[in-house]
Design a protein around this motif. Sequence first.
Motif, mmCIF file in Angstrom:
data_model
loop_
_atom_site.group_PDB
_atom_site.id
_atom_site.type_symbol
_atom_site.label_atom_id
_atom_site.label_comp_id
_atom_site.label_asym_id
_atom_site.label_seq_id
_atom_site.Cartn_x
_atom_site.Cartn_y
_atom_site.Cartn_z
ATOM 1 N N MET A 159 42.476 31.426 9.736
ATOM 2 C CA MET A 159 43.503 29.203 9.584
ATOM 3 C C MET A 159 43.429 29.418 11.408
ATOM 4 O O MET A 159 43.665 29.687 12.414
ATOM 5 N N THR A 160 43.468 28.539 11.495
ATOM 6 C CA THR A 160 43.485 27.403 12.422
ATOM 7 C C THR A 160 44.930 26.755 12.598
ATOM 8 O O THR A 160 44.891 26.081 11.979
ATOM 9 N N THR A 161 45.659 26.592 13.899
ATOM 10 C CA THR A 161 46.669 25.798 13.295
ATOM 11 C C THR A 161 47.055 24.724 14.900
ATOM 12 O O THR A 161 46.412 25.323 16.053
ATOM 13 N N SER A 162 48.096 23.373 14.942
ATOM 14 C CA SER A 162 48.616 23.195 15.650
ATOM 15 C C SER A 162 49.798 23.963 16.416
ATOM 16 O O SER A 162 50.567 22.692 17.818
ATOM 17 N N TRP A 163 50.449 25.387 16.826
ATOM 18 C CA TRP A 163 50.648 25.274 17.333
ATOM 19 C C TRP A 163 50.784 26.818 18.191
ATOM 20 O O TRP A 163 50.288 27.871 17.543
ATOM 21 N N PRO A 164 52.377 27.186 18.749
ATOM 22 C CA PRO A 164 51.987 28.432 18.716
ATOM 23 C C PRO A 164 52.699 28.997 17.648
ATOM 24 O O PRO A 164 53.090 29.373 17.336
ATOM 25 N N LYS A 165 51.591 30.351 18.059
ATOM 26 C CA LYS A 165 51.196 31.124 17.016
ATOM 27 C C LYS A 165 52.949 31.624 17.202
ATOM 28 O O LYS A 165 53.091 32.104 17.810
ATOM 29 N N GLY A 166 53.370 31.619 15.725
ATOM 30 C CA GLY A 166 54.611 32.032 14.868
ATOM 31 C C GLY A 166 56.064 31.369 15.700
ATOM 32 O O GLY A 166 57.065 31.433 15.338
ATOM 33 N N PHE A 167 55.764 30.388 16.168
ATOM 34 C CA PHE A 167 56.793 29.630 16.469
ATOM 35 C C PHE A 167 57.767 29.108 15.386
ATOM 36 O O PHE A 167 56.697 28.642 14.227
ATOM 37 N N PRO A 168 59.188 29.145 15.614
ATOM 38 C CA PRO A 168 59.753 28.942 15.011
ATOM 39 C C PRO A 168 59.882 27.800 13.309
ATOM 40 O O PRO A 168 59.086 26.454 14.159
ATOM 41 N N GLY A 169 59.566 27.402 12.042
ATOM 42 C CA GLY A 169 59.304 26.813 11.537
ATOM 43 C C GLY A 169 58.019 26.311 11.407
ATOM 44 O O GLY A 169 57.310 26.280 10.300
ATOM 45 N N LEU A 170 57.329 25.600 12.063
ATOM 46 C CA LEU A 170 55.975 25.074 11.946
ATOM 47 C C LEU A 170 55.027 26.183 11.867
ATOM 48 O O LEU A 170 54.250 26.075 10.847
ATOM 49 N N GLY A 171 54.988 27.322 12.827
ATOM 50 C CA GLY A 171 54.329 28.564 13.107
ATOM 51 C C GLY A 171 54.777 29.635 11.195
ATOM 52 O O GLY A 171 53.860 30.046 11.217
#
Length: 327
Positions: free
Chosen positions: A1-13
Amino acid sequence: MTTSWPKGFPGLGTASDDFAELLSAATGGRLTVTVHGAGEIAPGLKAMDAVADGTADLYHSADYYYLGKSKALAFFATVPFGMTPEEYATWIRNDGGQQLWDGISAEFGIKPFSCGNTGGQSGGWFNKEINSLDDLKGLNIRMPGLGGDVMRRLGANAVTLAGGEIAPALQAGTIDATEWVGPWNDYAFGLHKLATYYYLAGFHEPALSLSLGVNKRLYDDMSPADQALIATCAAAADARSYTDYLANNGAFLDRIVSEGVEIRSFPEDVWEGLGRASREIFEENAASDETFAKTYSSYRESMAKTASWLEQSDRVFLEQRNRLFDI
């Protein structure tokens, strides 16, 4: 999975992490998801492209980053003066929203699911007060989606930046103002140290729905049972995400205030101007884009139905409850 957030970022990550953990648990480890932060596989604003071309199998993002593909994708993230989380879930699940989303995303090789919701977002961080519509003219602000189009209509210079680019841009003076999410996420990026005024209640994102996008070829090759597990785990992560935001935003707002940030609200004439510009943006896009028009019509019909009930039930009840119990 690729994401739009820093890895583990609160809530979004953590919503993407929740989905991965739920799917692994539900399948006894038979299906596993390796989550990558923005930039590890693809830039944060290119997550959908990476899944469409097969570089990644899934993405976790917000579909308003991809309006260059279809302006109608905005409705499956959030739009100015749009739906609350409850209203959005009703449209997606009961009033044809998912079917419209499936049709639009299929053109780009994606099977989409709701997989997280921030609830109502803050108006943003500013280094000058916004006392009138004139104060928006020439303002360099980070604001994606149709909200950014509204700001441009009112004379601001709106840009789209991935989350990890916001604080450096604000610190360097490349932007004068920014919206991000709300107190919990804004504090994590240290935005309270980079701007003086924090405007609460944003017009642009009344409920940001996060998207899980699965490569459609991969999804279509799955068994019906595995497809159902993907949908169920996405729905569970979606519900968890919204409660996480409700649990954390109030506490982090108190922390932000205690550290000296000045809280502001947009004046009525600014709200009026934002509303007029938003309506113009909707109507112009609907007139020139058949898919946008069809999606907008469905969205408005569902919102009108749910808003009528919520106005008579939830709003009245909450006003009285909060008054009587000093909340």
